[in-house]
Design a protein around this motif. Sequence first.
Motif, PDB file in Angstrom:
ATOM      1  N   CYS A 207       0.272   4.714   1.965  1.00  0.00           N
ATOM      2  CA  CYS A 207      -0.483   5.624   2.836  1.00  0.00           C
ATOM      3  C   CYS A 207       0.367   6.840   3.188  1.00  0.00           C
ATOM      4  O   CYS A 207       1.591   6.793   3.147  1.00  0.00           O
ATOM      5  CB  CYS A 207      -0.888   4.910   4.124  1.00  0.00           C
ATOM      6  SG  CYS A 207      -1.928   3.454   3.861  1.00  0.00           S
TER       7      CYS A 207
ATOM      8  N   HIS B 120      -9.127   8.569   0.691  1.00  0.00           N
ATOM      9  CA  HIS B 120      -8.948   7.194   1.163  1.00  0.00           C
ATOM     10  C   HIS B 120      -8.002   6.448   0.220  1.00  0.00           C
ATOM     11  O   HIS B 120      -7.019   5.868   0.651  1.00  0.00           O
ATOM     12  CB  HIS B 120     -10.298   6.490   1.243  1.00  0.00           C
ATOM     13  CG  HIS B 120     -10.218   5.055   1.667  1.00  0.00           C
ATOM     14  ND1 HIS B 120      -9.474   4.633   2.748  1.00  0.00           N
ATOM     15  CD2 HIS B 120     -10.776   3.926   1.146  1.00  0.00           C
ATOM     16  CE1 HIS B 120      -9.586   3.320   2.889  1.00  0.00           C
ATOM     17  NE2 HIS B 120     -10.366   2.865   1.920  1.00  0.00           N
ATOM     18  N   HIS B 121      -8.274   6.479  -1.054  1.00  0.00           N
ATOM     19  CA  HIS B 121      -7.429   5.772  -2.011  1.00  0.00           C
ATOM     20  C   HIS B 121      -6.163   6.569  -2.316  1.00  0.00           C
ATOM     21  O   HIS B 121      -6.216   7.794  -2.445  1.00  0.00           O
ATOM     22  CB  HIS B 121      -8.196   5.532  -3.314  1.00  0.00           C
ATOM     23  CG  HIS B 121      -9.356   4.621  -3.161  1.00  0.00           C
ATOM     24  ND1 HIS B 121     -10.534   4.759  -3.868  1.00  0.00           N
ATOM     25  CD2 HIS B 121      -9.546   3.548  -2.340  1.00  0.00           C
ATOM     26  CE1 HIS B 121     -11.377   3.811  -3.513  1.00  0.00           C
ATOM     27  NE2 HIS B 121     -10.808   3.063  -2.589  1.00  0.00           N
TER      28      HIS B 121
ATOM     29  N   HIS C 190      -5.351   4.730   3.688  1.00  0.00           N
ATOM     30  CA  HIS C 190      -5.945   3.576   3.014  1.00  0.00           C
ATOM     31  C   HIS C 190      -6.078   2.397   3.974  1.00  0.00           C
ATOM     32  O   HIS C 190      -7.003   2.360   4.779  1.00  0.00           O
ATOM     33  CB  HIS C 190      -5.105   3.226   1.779  1.00  0.00           C
ATOM     34  CG  HIS C 190      -5.820   2.354   0.802  1.00  0.00           C
ATOM     35  ND1 HIS C 190      -5.162   1.443   0.007  1.00  0.00           N
ATOM     36  CD2 HIS C 190      -7.128   2.240   0.499  1.00  0.00           C
ATOM     37  CE1 HIS C 190      -6.035   0.819  -0.759  1.00  0.00           C
ATOM     38  NE2 HIS C 190      -7.237   1.267  -0.472  1.00  0.00           N
TER      39      HIS C 190
ATOM     40  N   SER D 155      -3.304  10.455   1.702  1.00  0.00           N
ATOM     41  CA  SER D 155      -4.153   9.271   1.609  1.00  0.00           C
ATOM     42  C   SER D 155      -4.070   8.415   2.865  1.00  0.00           C
ATOM     43  O   SER D 155      -2.985   8.192   3.411  1.00  0.00           O
ATOM     44  CB  SER D 155      -3.759   8.421   0.396  1.00  0.00           C
ATOM     45  OG  SER D 155      -4.056   9.090  -0.804  1.00  0.00           O
TER      46      SER D 155
ATOM     47  N   ASP E 148       0.831  -1.203   0.000  1.00  0.00           N
ATOM     48  CA  ASP E 148       0.000   0.000   0.000  1.00  0.00           C
ATOM     49  C   ASP E 148       0.869   1.258   0.000  1.00  0.00           C
ATOM     50  O   ASP E 148       2.095   1.187   0.150  1.00  0.00           O
ATOM     51  CB  ASP E 148      -0.908  -0.025   1.233  1.00  0.00           C
ATOM     52  CG  ASP E 148      -2.114   0.886   1.108  1.00  0.00           C
ATOM     53  OD1 ASP E 148      -2.321   1.458   0.021  1.00  0.00           O
ATOM     54  OD2 ASP E 148      -2.845   1.018   2.101  1.00  0.00           O
TER      55      ASP E 148
END
Length: 262
Positions: free
Chosen positions: A25, A65-66, A100, A98, A23
């Motif tokens: 973030c 969020h994404h 996530h 972001s 991810d």
Amino acid sequence: MKVVDLITWFEEWANPAWCESWDNCGWQIEPGVLQDAARVLVCLTPTLAVMQEAIAFKANLIFAHHPLIFNPPKSLCSGEAIAEMARLAFTHNIGVYSAHTNFDQVQDGTADVLAQILELQEVTPIVPTQAGLGYGRVGMLKPFVSLQELLTNIQNQLAPPNLIFSPVADLQQTISRVAVLGGSGASFISAVVKTNAQAYLTSDCKFHQFQESRDRGLILIDAGHYATERPACDRLVQKFNSLNLDWVQLSHKDEDFRQFLV
């Protein structure tokens, strides 16, 4: 409240270090806004439409969020979406941040908000990651409802353009235990089965994942990625409002990216 203080507050609640290794973030673009009074536009997905909205509202932070940058680009060229987002961010002094998979795990995060919307009780994570936190939520419905009532409630609460669910013989069967996970949650089917949930609300499920769920006695309900995660963005706005920011608003330019023929 300054942008830097807002981010510090948020990261104490949903630490970006908790995000998955695949991810991205945290800060996507930080053009020098940390000491500015926070004017925040919250969205599910940072797009050019959202950036134009932020410019119109004179926001200095898009809180998404994404992630904007998921797979590291090898180049930034004029006319490409990420490049244009970066150009506009630096031109108009708008940061992009972001939250996530770290936000997925926490109280009042994506899964927790879904559990609250369905009024689940005795709620626990589907897959715990640390004390009291984790991916997804599973809990009890009190009073119990029929499957038809559960589906109707999901349709009314989330307003998905297309609600898909496993073929079942009896829509009047009693449902007492439900699992939820916002966004793409089909990979958690095996973990959900172990929780003894009868129904599982998530999104982005494929044909054979519906087959797998049916064969394992689980009613799979797909309400779509947007519908299952957008409510948590609205909750985030409520939390930010309690901090008395200079300005905060939920984006009206967020997109589902899908259209269904009626």
